[in-house]
Design a protein around this motif. Structure first.
Motif, PDB file in Angstrom:
ATOM      1  N   GLY A  37       0.819  -1.204   0.000  1.00  0.00           N
ATOM      2  CA  GLY A  37       0.000   0.000   0.000  1.00  0.00           C
ATOM      3  C   GLY A  37       0.853   1.253   0.000  1.00  0.00           C
ATOM      4  N   THR A  38       0.200   2.410  -0.049  1.00  0.00           N
ATOM      5  CA  THR A  38       0.956   3.655  -0.151  1.00  0.00           C
ATOM      6  C   THR A  38       1.728   4.000   1.125  1.00  0.00           C
ATOM      7  N   VAL A  39       1.190   3.636   2.297  1.00  0.00           N
ATOM      8  CA  VAL A  39       1.922   3.890   3.547  1.00  0.00           C
ATOM      9  C   VAL A  39       3.204   3.064   3.560  1.00  0.00           C
ATOM     10  N   ASP A  40       3.066   1.778   3.204  1.00  0.00           N
ATOM     11  CA  ASP A  40       4.210   0.882   3.128  1.00  0.00           C
ATOM     12  C   ASP A  40       5.215   1.391   2.092  1.00  0.00           C
ATOM     13  N   THR A  41       4.720   1.866   0.951  1.00  0.00           N
ATOM     14  CA  THR A  41       5.595   2.380  -0.102  1.00  0.00           C
ATOM     15  C   THR A  41       6.409   3.568   0.400  1.00  0.00           C
ATOM     16  N   ALA A  42       5.743   4.515   1.077  1.00  0.00           N
ATOM     17  CA  ALA A  42       6.452   5.686   1.598  1.00  0.00           C
ATOM     18  C   ALA A  42       7.546   5.273   2.579  1.00  0.00           C
ATOM     19  N   ILE A  56       2.815   7.087   9.578  1.00  0.00           N
ATOM     20  CA  ILE A  56       1.352   7.219   9.697  1.00  0.00           C
ATOM     21  C   ILE A  56       0.853   8.090   8.559  1.00  0.00           C
ATOM     22  N   THR A  57      -0.376   7.867   8.191  1.00  0.00           N
ATOM     23  CA  THR A  57      -1.000   8.668   7.158  1.00  0.00           C
ATOM     24  C   THR A  57      -2.171   9.458   7.733  1.00  0.00           C
ATOM     25  N   LEU A  58      -2.858  10.148   6.858  1.00  0.00           N
ATOM     26  CA  LEU A  58      -4.010  10.974   7.226  1.00  0.00           C
ATOM     27  C   LEU A  58      -5.028  10.223   8.070  1.00  0.00           C
ATOM     28  N   THR A  59      -5.159   8.915   7.851  1.00  0.00           N
ATOM     29  CA  THR A  59      -6.150   8.141   8.611  1.00  0.00           C
ATOM     30  C   THR A  59      -5.857   8.133  10.107  1.00  0.00           C
ATOM     31  N   HIS A  60      -4.649   8.482  10.509  1.00  0.00           N
ATOM     32  CA  HIS A  60      -4.332   8.626  11.937  1.00  0.00           C
ATOM     33  C   HIS A  60      -5.270   9.646  12.571  1.00  0.00           C
ATOM     34  N   ASN A  61      -5.425  10.777  11.910  1.00  0.00           N
ATOM     35  CA  ASN A  61      -6.340  11.804  12.412  1.00  0.00           C
ATOM     36  C   ASN A  61      -7.787  11.355  12.293  1.00  0.00           C
ATOM     37  N   PRO A 101     -10.458   9.319  -5.924  1.00  0.00           N
ATOM     38  CA  PRO A 101      -9.482   8.444  -5.270  1.00  0.00           C
ATOM     39  C   PRO A 101      -8.093   9.074  -5.272  1.00  0.00           C
ATOM     40  N   SER A 102      -7.158   8.407  -4.637  1.00  0.00           N
ATOM     41  CA  SER A 102      -5.786   8.913  -4.645  1.00  0.00           C
ATOM     42  C   SER A 102      -5.219   8.840  -6.056  1.00  0.00           C
ATOM     43  N   ALA A 103      -4.207   9.685  -6.308  1.00  0.00           N
ATOM     44  CA  ALA A 103      -3.553   9.659  -7.618  1.00  0.00           C
ATOM     45  C   ALA A 103      -2.941   8.293  -7.892  1.00  0.00           C
ATOM     46  N   ALA A 104      -2.422   7.647  -6.844  1.00  0.00           N
ATOM     47  CA  ALA A 104      -1.818   6.327  -7.027  1.00  0.00           C
ATOM     48  C   ALA A 104      -2.852   5.304  -7.506  1.00  0.00           C
ATOM     49  N   ALA A 105      -4.086   5.433  -7.030  1.00  0.00           N
ATOM     50  CA  ALA A 105      -5.145   4.511  -7.441  1.00  0.00           C
ATOM     51  C   ALA A 105      -5.737   4.898  -8.788  1.00  0.00           C
ATOM     52  N   ALA A 106      -5.822   6.197  -9.060  1.00  0.00           N
ATOM     53  CA  ALA A 106      -6.529   6.671 -10.252  1.00  0.00           C
ATOM     54  C   ALA A 106      -5.681   6.706 -11.509  1.00  0.00           C
ATOM     55  N   MET A 107      -4.426   7.155 -11.407  1.00  0.00           N
ATOM     56  CA  MET A 107      -3.650   7.463 -12.601  1.00  0.00           C
ATOM     57  C   MET A 107      -3.370   6.271 -13.512  1.00  0.00           C
ATOM     58  N   PRO A 108      -3.158   5.053 -12.993  1.00  0.00           N
ATOM     59  CA  PRO A 108      -2.994   3.923 -13.928  1.00  0.00           C
ATOM     60  C   PRO A 108      -4.213   3.738 -14.838  1.00  0.00           C
ATOM     61  N   PHE A 109      -5.423   3.977 -14.313  1.00  0.00           N
ATOM     62  CA  PHE A 109      -6.635   3.874 -15.128  1.00  0.00           C
ATOM     63  C   PHE A 109      -6.741   5.056 -16.092  1.00  0.00           C
ATOM     64  N   VAL A 110      -6.296   6.220 -15.632  1.00  0.00           N
ATOM     65  CA  VAL A 110      -6.296   7.398 -16.504  1.00  0.00           C
ATOM     66  C   VAL A 110      -5.320   7.190 -17.662  1.00  0.00           C
ATOM     67  N   ASN A 111      -4.132   6.710 -17.343  1.00  0.00           N
ATOM     68  CA  ASN A 111      -3.119   6.494 -18.371  1.00  0.00           C
ATOM     69  C   ASN A 111      -3.542   5.432 -19.376  1.00  0.00           C
ATOM     70  N   GLU A 117      -7.834  22.508  -1.403  1.00  0.00           N
ATOM     71  CA  GLU A 117      -6.599  21.718  -1.347  1.00  0.00           C
ATOM     72  C   GLU A 117      -6.802  20.586  -0.354  1.00  0.00           C
ATOM     73  N   ALA A 118      -6.467  19.388  -0.757  1.00  0.00           N
ATOM     74  CA  ALA A 118      -6.564  18.235   0.144  1.00  0.00           C
ATOM     75  C   ALA A 118      -5.613  17.164  -0.359  1.00  0.00           C
ATOM     76  N   ASN A 119      -4.840  16.595   0.546  1.00  0.00           N
ATOM     77  CA  ASN A 119      -3.895  15.543   0.195  1.00  0.00           C
ATOM     78  C   ASN A 119      -3.915  14.453   1.256  1.00  0.00           C
ATOM     79  N   ILE A 120      -3.590  13.259   0.849  1.00  0.00           N
ATOM     80  CA  ILE A 120      -3.246  12.227   1.821  1.00  0.00           C
ATOM     81  C   ILE A 120      -1.781  12.465   2.181  1.00  0.00           C
ATOM     82  N   TRP A 121      -1.495  12.559   3.466  1.00  0.00           N
ATOM     83  CA  TRP A 121      -0.124  12.822   3.857  1.00  0.00           C
ATOM     84  C   TRP A 121       0.474  11.627   4.589  1.00  0.00           C
ATOM     85  N   TYR A 122       1.790  11.560   4.535  1.00  0.00           N
ATOM     86  CA  TYR A 122       2.547  10.481   5.174  1.00  0.00           C
ATOM     87  C   TYR A 122       3.601  11.129   6.058  1.00  0.00           C
ATOM     88  N   ALA A 123       3.682  10.680   7.294  1.00  0.00           N
ATOM     89  CA  ALA A 123       4.568  11.343   8.248  1.00  0.00           C
ATOM     90  C   ALA A 123       5.158  10.341   9.224  1.00  0.00           C
TER      91      ALA A 123
END
Length: 288
Positions: A6-11, A57-62, A169-179, A212-218
């Motif tokens: 997943g994206t948290v693991d990737t970061a 941690i990501t945004l879901t922490h909050n 959805p997140s860019a990571a989830a959406a962009m492969p379908f967009v491309n 403005e809204a992003n999923i963040w990783y920290a």
């Protein structure tokens, strides 16, 4: 606190090798899964503040802390030392590849002419895709029908099939379908345009005021982590985030490396709690 891949693991796996090289000792990424991320998060909150245990941690922490109300097993602010903001992942407004919706302006105009007639896929109650949908509704002054799925993946599948009209959805989830041409990107939720889709306008550019809204990783450590140790991790993280290698890794994952001081991250964290608390209220999601 989440599974491999997943994206948290990737970061975490992008920054770990750089930290290891800078520190001269192993930095191990351990996936401790369970309880919507709260198992690992609670464990780190109670860990010894010796600098050897950190958490990505990501945004879901909050979001989890907001939704769990008084039952949360930790305080999202006071039970942690905030080490560094690592990266941001924007969301992308998408429609089916052959949809008549070709822009954010089209989406807003249709939603205003057909209140609640436009269908929006979310990953379920309390999901980021649901709450960012609520932010879009309130920011643009529109209404659409939220269709809840058991996760973002089945929502995207139904969007591709034409069963719903739009999703963020997140860019990571959406962009492969967009491309691949199966989805059409309408706009991105970041403050600036993204380099992997430079012609794609931000929602703010497209007429949704100040959006403005992003999923963040920290990276966080346990409460009472000595300032010198927190600063050492912050320095190591920031140094690697500036490297061409890290920048390319994040770009390939549709993320933007950020970094900055711990104080800057604390300020950002508090603003995000305020933002998403408002989204929970707007969505009418009841604390669990």
């Amino acid at each position: 606190p989440y599974p491999p891949g997943g994206t948290v693991d990737t970061a975490a796996r992008i920054v770990a090798p750089g930290m290891q090289e800078a520190l001269g000792q192993p930095v191990v990424v351990e996936n401790r899964v369970g309880a919507s991320g709260n198992l690992a998060t609670t464990e780190v909150a109670k860990a010894a503040p010796d600098g050897y245990t950190l958490i990505m941690i990501t945004l879901t922490h909050n979001v989890n802390a907001i939704l769990m109300a008084d039952k949360k097993p930790y305080d999202p602010i006071n039970d942690f030392s905030m080490v560094s903001l690592v990266s941001l992942l924007p969301m992308v407004a998408v429609a089916k590849g052959d949809s008549p919706l070709r822009s954010i302006q089209d989406l807003v105009a249709l939603a205003k002419t057909k209140p609640n007639g436009l269908t929006y896929a979310s990953g379920g109650p309390g999901s980021i895709t649901e709450m960012i949908g609520e932010l879009l509704k309130s920011s643009a002054g529109i209404a659409f029908a939220l269709i809840a799925y058991k996760g973002d993946a089945p929502g995207i599948a139904d969007l591709v099939a034409g069963h719903v009209a739009v999703m963020l959805p997140s860019a990571a989830a959406a962009m492969p379908f967009v491309n691949a041409g199966r989805l059409r990107a309408l706009g991105v939720t970041s403050a600036q345009r993204v380099d992997y889709a430079p012609d794609l306008p931000t929602l703010a550019e497209a007429g949704v005021p100040d959006f403005e809204a992003n999923i963040w990783y920290a990276m966080y450590g346990p409460k009472a982590l000595p300032p010198a140790l927190a600063q050492r991790w912050n320095d190591v993280t920031n140094r690697y985030l500036k490297s061409p290698q890290a920048q390319e890794y994040f770009r390939q994952s549709y993320m933007a490396p950020v970094g900055g001081t711990s104080a800057e991250f604390v300020k950002y964290h508090l603003s995000e709690i305020k933002r998403w608390s408002a989204a929970v209220v707007a969505a009418g999601i009841k604390p669990q």
